[in-house]
Design a protein around this motif. Sequence first.
Motif, PDB file in Angstrom:
ATOM      1  N   ILE A  13       0.821  -1.214   0.000  1.00  0.00           N
ATOM      2  CA  ILE A  13       0.000   0.000   0.000  1.00  0.00           C
ATOM      3  C   ILE A  13       0.860   1.271   0.000  1.00  0.00           C
ATOM      4  CG2 ILE A  13      -1.897  -1.202   1.126  1.00  0.00           C
ATOM      5  CD1 ILE A  13      -1.215   0.324   3.699  1.00  0.00           C
ATOM      6  N   GLY A  14       2.162   1.098  -0.209  1.00  0.00           N
ATOM      7  CA  GLY A  14       3.008   2.267  -0.411  1.00  0.00           C
ATOM      8  C   GLY A  14       3.758   2.780   0.798  1.00  0.00           C
ATOM      9  N   VAL A  15       3.812   2.004   1.864  1.00  0.00           N
ATOM     10  CA  VAL A  15       4.526   2.450   3.058  1.00  0.00           C
ATOM     11  C   VAL A  15       6.005   2.105   2.924  1.00  0.00           C
ATOM     12  CG1 VAL A  15       4.715   2.333   5.568  1.00  0.00           C
ATOM     13  CG2 VAL A  15       2.471   2.129   4.471  1.00  0.00           C
ATOM     14  N   ASP A  16       6.846   3.130   2.868  1.00  0.00           N
ATOM     15  CA  ASP A  16       8.288   2.948   2.928  1.00  0.00           C
ATOM     16  C   ASP A  16       8.824   3.839   4.032  1.00  0.00           C
ATOM     17  OD1 ASP A  16       8.259   5.540   1.902  1.00  0.00           O
ATOM     18  OD2 ASP A  16       8.825   4.933  -0.122  1.00  0.00           O
ATOM     19  N   SER A  17      10.131   3.983   4.133  1.00  0.00           N
ATOM     20  CA  SER A  17      10.716   4.726   5.254  1.00  0.00           C
ATOM     21  C   SER A  17      10.345   6.196   5.249  1.00  0.00           C
ATOM     22  CB  SER A  17      12.247   4.573   5.241  1.00  0.00           C
ATOM     23  OG  SER A  17      12.781   5.064   4.019  1.00  0.00           O
ATOM     24  N   ASP A  18       9.970   6.726   4.099  1.00  0.00           N
ATOM     25  CA  ASP A  18       9.623   8.148   4.013  1.00  0.00           C
ATOM     26  C   ASP A  18       8.125   8.406   4.195  1.00  0.00           C
ATOM     27  OD1 ASP A  18      12.268   8.939   3.479  1.00  0.00           O
ATOM     28  OD2 ASP A  18      12.018   8.453   1.346  1.00  0.00           O
ATOM     29  N   ALA A  19       7.328   7.372   4.202  1.00  0.00           N
ATOM     30  CA  ALA A  19       5.879   7.548   4.250  1.00  0.00           C
ATOM     31  C   ALA A  19       5.419   8.083   5.596  1.00  0.00           C
ATOM     32  CB  ALA A  19       5.185   6.227   3.958  1.00  0.00           C
ATOM     33  N   PHE A  20       4.423   8.955   5.544  1.00  0.00           N
ATOM     34  CA  PHE A  20       3.732   9.403   6.750  1.00  0.00           C
ATOM     35  C   PHE A  20       2.347   8.780   6.704  1.00  0.00           C
ATOM     36  CE2 PHE A  20       1.090  12.409   9.212  1.00  0.00           C
ATOM     37  CZ  PHE A  20       1.773  12.316  10.421  1.00  0.00           C
ATOM     38  N   VAL A  21       2.107   7.844   7.622  1.00  0.00           N
ATOM     39  CA  VAL A  21       0.861   7.078   7.617  1.00  0.00           C
ATOM     40  C   VAL A  21      -0.166   7.747   8.518  1.00  0.00           C
ATOM     41  CG1 VAL A  21      -0.195   4.840   8.091  1.00  0.00           C
ATOM     42  CG2 VAL A  21       2.167   4.950   7.228  1.00  0.00           C
ATOM     43  N   VAL A  22      -1.362   7.935   8.001  1.00  0.00           N
ATOM     44  CA  VAL A  22      -2.478   8.452   8.789  1.00  0.00           C
ATOM     45  C   VAL A  22      -3.557   7.377   8.822  1.00  0.00           C
ATOM     46  CG1 VAL A  22      -4.223  10.240   9.066  1.00  0.00           C
ATOM     47  CG2 VAL A  22      -1.960  10.829   8.160  1.00  0.00           C
ATOM     48  N   ALA A  23      -3.866   6.884  10.011  1.00  0.00           N
ATOM     49  CA  ALA A  23      -4.860   5.819  10.171  1.00  0.00           C
ATOM     50  C   ALA A  23      -6.132   6.380  10.787  1.00  0.00           C
ATOM     51  CB  ALA A  23      -4.300   4.703  11.051  1.00  0.00           C
ATOM     52  N   TYR A  24      -7.271   5.833  10.369  1.00  0.00           N
ATOM     53  CA  TYR A  24      -8.542   6.264  10.954  1.00  0.00           C
ATOM     54  C   TYR A  24      -9.480   5.085  11.079  1.00  0.00           C
ATOM     55  CZ  TYR A  24     -10.715   6.224   6.259  1.00  0.00           C
ATOM     56  OH  TYR A  24     -11.212   5.846   5.034  1.00  0.00           O
ATOM     57  N   ASP A  25     -10.487   5.244  11.935  1.00  0.00           N
ATOM     58  CA  ASP A  25     -11.580   4.294  12.051  1.00  0.00           C
ATOM     59  C   ASP A  25     -12.826   5.093  12.400  1.00  0.00           C
ATOM     60  OD1 ASP A  25     -11.591   4.732  14.896  1.00  0.00           O
ATOM     61  OD2 ASP A  25     -10.056   3.195  15.149  1.00  0.00           O
ATOM     62  N   ASP A  26     -13.861   4.411  12.876  1.00  0.00           N
ATOM     63  CA  ASP A  26     -15.049   5.132  13.341  1.00  0.00           C
ATOM     64  C   ASP A  26     -15.421   4.683  14.745  1.00  0.00           C
ATOM     65  OD1 ASP A  26     -15.948   2.608  12.760  1.00  0.00           O
ATOM     66  OD2 ASP A  26     -17.565   3.229  11.408  1.00  0.00           O
ATOM     67  N   GLN A  27     -14.402   4.252  15.504  1.00  0.00           N
ATOM     68  CA  GLN A  27     -14.622   3.771  16.864  1.00  0.00           C
ATOM     69  C   GLN A  27     -13.679   4.446  17.856  1.00  0.00           C
ATOM     70  OE1 GLN A  27     -14.533  -0.573  15.929  1.00  0.00           O
ATOM     71  NE2 GLN A  27     -16.522  -0.574  16.944  1.00  0.00           N
ATOM     72  N   GLY A  28     -13.510   5.746  17.710  1.00  0.00           N
ATOM     73  CA  GLY A  28     -12.725   6.497  18.672  1.00  0.00           C
ATOM     74  C   GLY A  28     -11.229   6.372  18.524  1.00  0.00           C
ATOM     75  N   GLY A  29     -10.792   5.692  17.475  1.00  0.00           N
ATOM     76  CA  GLY A  29      -9.361   5.559  17.245  1.00  0.00           C
ATOM     77  C   GLY A  29      -8.756   4.273  17.757  1.00  0.00           C
ATOM     78  N   ALA A  30      -9.564   3.367  18.292  1.00  0.00           N
ATOM     79  CA  ALA A  30      -9.028   2.127  18.864  1.00  0.00           C
ATOM     80  C   ALA A  30      -8.328   1.273  17.819  1.00  0.00           C
ATOM     81  CB  ALA A  30     -10.138   1.335  19.540  1.00  0.00           C
ATOM     82  N   MET A  31      -8.989   1.037  16.694  1.00  0.00           N
ATOM     83  CA  MET A  31      -8.410   0.197  15.649  1.00  0.00           C
ATOM     84  C   MET A  31      -7.255   0.911  14.953  1.00  0.00           C
ATOM     85  SD  MET A  31     -10.570  -2.064  16.373  1.00  0.00           S
ATOM     86  CE  MET A  31     -12.178  -2.061  17.173  1.00  0.00           C
ATOM     87  N   ALA A  32      -7.411   2.205  14.726  1.00  0.00           N
ATOM     88  CA  ALA A  32      -6.330   2.984  14.132  1.00  0.00           C
ATOM     89  C   ALA A  32      -5.104   2.987  15.037  1.00  0.00           C
ATOM     90  CB  ALA A  32      -6.803   4.416  13.867  1.00  0.00           C
ATOM     91  N   SER A  33      -5.332   3.021  16.344  1.00  0.00           N
ATOM     92  CA  SER A  33      -4.214   3.001  17.283  1.00  0.00           C
ATOM     93  C   SER A  33      -3.475   1.673  17.260  1.00  0.00           C
ATOM     94  CB  SER A  33      -4.700   3.302  18.705  1.00  0.00           C
ATOM     95  OG  SER A  33      -5.166   4.625  18.811  1.00  0.00           O
ATOM     96  N   ARG A  34      -4.190   0.589  16.963  1.00  0.00           N
ATOM     97  CA  ARG A  34      -3.533  -0.709  16.817  1.00  0.00           C
ATOM     98  C   ARG A  34      -2.508  -0.637  15.685  1.00  0.00           C
ATOM     99  NH1 ARG A  34      -3.476  -6.204  18.961  1.00  0.00           N
ATOM    100  NH2 ARG A  34      -3.191  -7.634  17.211  1.00  0.00           N
TER     101      ARG A  34
END
Length: 281
Positions: free
Chosen positions: A81-102
């Motif tokens: 999905i394009g994650v390399d050492s320079d990537a800045f990953v932004v994760a989201y969910d719709d449950q308060g951030g629990a899954m994104a925090s994983r």
Amino acid sequence: MSHVVSQEWLFEHGTDDHVVIVDCRFALGNPTSGRTGYDTDHIPGAFYIDLEEDLSAPKAAHGGRHPLPNLDELAAKLGRIGVDSDAFVVAYDDQGGAMASRLWWLLTYLGHERVAILDGGYTKWKETGYPVTDEPPVERAAEFRPHVRPEILLSVDEVKQRLGRPGTVLIDSREPRRYEGLEEAIDPVAGHIPGAKNRFWKDGLTAEGLWRPASEQAERFTDLKDAEEIVVYCGSGVTACPNVLALQQAGFTNVKLYAGSWSDWISYEENPIATGNEERA
């Protein structure tokens, strides 16, 4: 670096070349709902990663309900999905951030600290009127090279060795009634690890579902300021992750995750179990 980005920031920077957006929506008890929701609509450019298929290994006799995934397989997925050492990953969910925090914690564990969760998640994104789409993202394969940080992860035996150790504090991230052993609808045994303090992970959010600022996160953990080591767990190692993030935002550095958490702890019949609120004892 902040581990939380605002809705406005992602709207302005979501199409930047180095930004990789990941949709982590997932609902316990309805494991297909996240993928279904993603297929219906998602933030433009976002890739979908599934809690149980990608961010966990299959459940076994030990290891908890959501064991850590095979790291080689996860690294390959991240590269696709394009994650390399320079990537800045932004994760989201719709449950308060629990899954994104994983995902945030796993990337941190793999040595990639350029990762954040989206404040307010997908619900806030749609409420604000930002664009959504059902179009799949453009593939941009990369090579993800993990640099595992074993010092931020603890096994069940390492947790047992720390019971009663001066300077070490255990944090149970579940709802107070589950921590106290008054109810348990998910795991077969109720209670908590002896000596653990209860800090419900959702207390890190405002009433509007936004992430509390660092000063307010510090207030949640003010009694831990002299702790030499903080060990965080929950039911299966997922909702402990937002508490790990909150502790880091509050300035704590020696924070470790017991990934197997309560569901792993009780899989060993000889492990001690406590009930009630030890902080009121």
